[in-house]
Design an enzyme around this catalytic site. Sequence first.
Site, PDB file in Angstrom:
ATOM      1  N   ASP A  29      -5.171   7.692  -9.638  1.00  0.00           N
ATOM      2  CA  ASP A  29      -4.623   6.342  -9.769  1.00  0.00           C
ATOM      3  C   ASP A  29      -3.138   6.358  -9.426  1.00  0.00           C
ATOM      4  O   ASP A  29      -2.350   7.021 -10.104  1.00  0.00           O
ATOM      5  CB  ASP A  29      -4.832   5.853 -11.212  1.00  0.00           C
ATOM      6  N   ASP A  30      -2.759   5.671  -8.358  1.00  0.00           N
ATOM      7  CA  ASP A  30      -1.348   5.563  -7.951  1.00  0.00           C
ATOM      8  C   ASP A  30      -0.782   6.877  -7.413  1.00  0.00           C
ATOM      9  O   ASP A  30       0.408   7.160  -7.593  1.00  0.00           O
ATOM     10  CB  ASP A  30      -0.459   5.109  -9.118  1.00  0.00           C
ATOM     11  N   CYS A  65      -4.421  -1.446  -7.680  1.00  0.00           N
ATOM     12  CA  CYS A  65      -5.597  -0.690  -8.135  1.00  0.00           C
ATOM     13  C   CYS A  65      -6.918  -1.415  -7.924  1.00  0.00           C
ATOM     14  O   CYS A  65      -7.786  -0.965  -7.177  1.00  0.00           O
ATOM     15  CB  CYS A  65      -5.464  -0.349  -9.614  1.00  0.00           C
ATOM     16  N   ASP A 311      -6.429   5.375  -5.262  1.00  0.00           N
ATOM     17  CA  ASP A 311      -6.661   3.959  -4.974  1.00  0.00           C
ATOM     18  C   ASP A 311      -5.508   3.301  -4.220  1.00  0.00           C
ATOM     19  O   ASP A 311      -5.707   2.384  -3.438  1.00  0.00           O
ATOM     20  CB  ASP A 311      -7.000   3.176  -6.248  1.00  0.00           C
ATOM     21  N   ASN A 312      -4.276   3.724  -4.480  1.00  0.00           N
ATOM     22  CA  ASN A 312      -3.122   3.212  -3.736  1.00  0.00           C
ATOM     23  C   ASN A 312      -1.976   4.198  -3.898  1.00  0.00           C
ATOM     24  O   ASN A 312      -2.061   5.136  -4.690  1.00  0.00           O
ATOM     25  CB  ASN A 312      -2.693   1.819  -4.227  1.00  0.00           C
TER      26      ASN A 312
END
Length: 564
Positions: A29-30, A65, A311-312
Amino acid sequence: MFRIQHLFLLCTTLVGVLCKPNIILIITDDQDVRTGTLDFMPKLKSTLAEKGTAYERFYAPVSLCCPSRVSLLRAQYAHNHNITYVVGDFGGYQVFCEKGHNDKYLPLYLQRAGYGTYYTGKLMNGLAYDQIATQPPKGWTHSDFLVDPNVYLYYNASFSSQSAAPVNYEGQFQVDVVRDKALGLLEEALDPSQNGKPFFLGIAPTAPHLEVQIADGQFTEPVPRKGQEGLFEDVKVPRTPSFNAKARGAVSWLKNLEELNKTEVDYTDHVYRQRLRVLQPVDELVEAIVKKVEQAGREVSDNTYIIFTSDNGYALGSHRRMLGKTLPYEEDVLVPLIIRGPKIPANKRNKDDVYSMVDLGATILGLAGADVQDYSVDGKDFLSNDRGVAKSKPRHALVEYWNAAVEEGIYARSTSISNTTYRSIRVKDDTGSEHDWVYGVWCTGERELYDLKTDPYQLHNLARNNNPETFSFSSPHTTRVASRLDALLIVLKTCVGETCRDPWKAFNVPGFSYSYSGSLSGALDPRYDAYFDSMPRFAYNECRFGYLEDIESPTWSDDLAFRR
């Protein structure tokens, strides 16, 4: 274990291509690429990168996200699935269900293709127990989801297994809990009672995302596992050219940002170290999963794809920003993608092919032989055609955003910055040698054009935005490039299915498909100047939250195609 090895051996020797592969997806995540976080994950390097291929031009379709995760689960761009935020009217699990996506997404199609489906960790934002109890995520053979409000806590996270009441893991490090649950699910999927049934396993820790405090929703630094608090003490955010720098020709609210002061820079470095620290257990998780697969025997490991992504991205000080994502720059949208599996070249770096999360979703469906009949898939399956060799290679990626920008951390100057609606595309030449552009249009009317071959950190905007009513760039050549990219953006902004995969065909100009080498090069032929110059330019009528097609114009139609 002999029985399951025998079954896999029988499958591969007698059935051959009909033997479906197992697929394991690990999604953080991130996690960005630009600050070199992968360099601090040696186990990931030895178990996946050196045994597989790293795709170095892989993009999040939305730098946030929930929309990006839904693009993976649906293999669609956000303008088609219309999940554009993390909460409220435009995003989160509740809206996902309201739009009917809980009946039409990845795990359901995998199950129809004969797969066992397993998942642990974060599925998407807004997944709370009261929603799971009434609208459980469909399509999972066995699941153990992180649930709100404790999703972003590194200690005391809450999980709900098979829609049961949530369990708080007080005093336990979240990534370790996800690892142990993933290993349990993997053991279940490999159990001889499954008779060699192929499986999909999703593993999603929230590292290295910042903590989100339950009391006030404030974003605070990640909390390392006990004993790892002192790692990387001298490490700082890489001082790339974009760090604390203002781009020439900056747009919207970015052009008014002041330099980060010493306190803010020091804090950014501290958060970076915390991010690296919480990624160490993720590194161990990757190693543990790979070892478990290899211990199942060669017949299993040779028929299993293991995918690592995020996700990003995440920005730490670039373009004078505090911590955060949400912008169309490489720091925000360029994310890791490493794949190990059957016929995937080992220790390879793919630097040319441009892919997006929608393509990864399509590729997982393709590898599984899953058939989606409920809607059009936007992504390009880039592996299953030849099990590792794509027959045609997309050279573009679309990034969309319809919300406020968000800065995170204790020194965030604002937690909701308007005028951040935009569309942005990345376009390369098929030859991989001449053209590598980023073009974007903001709801303010401003445009951006960056030549990534000469300006990889997006510091020299070649668009002139003194008058939003004009279409002006730094030279005749860049004006010509921008006219083609603006037209391509008009096609992509409402594209569906095949048009998303091969948008050049929409122009109906001879030779503009991906079977032709150099779609952009072909479009730049001066013979087509009059056509592209006559095209109406993409624009927003106003800055609004959420995807509202009627405030974006023009909408592509066959009437805009080339006529001889």
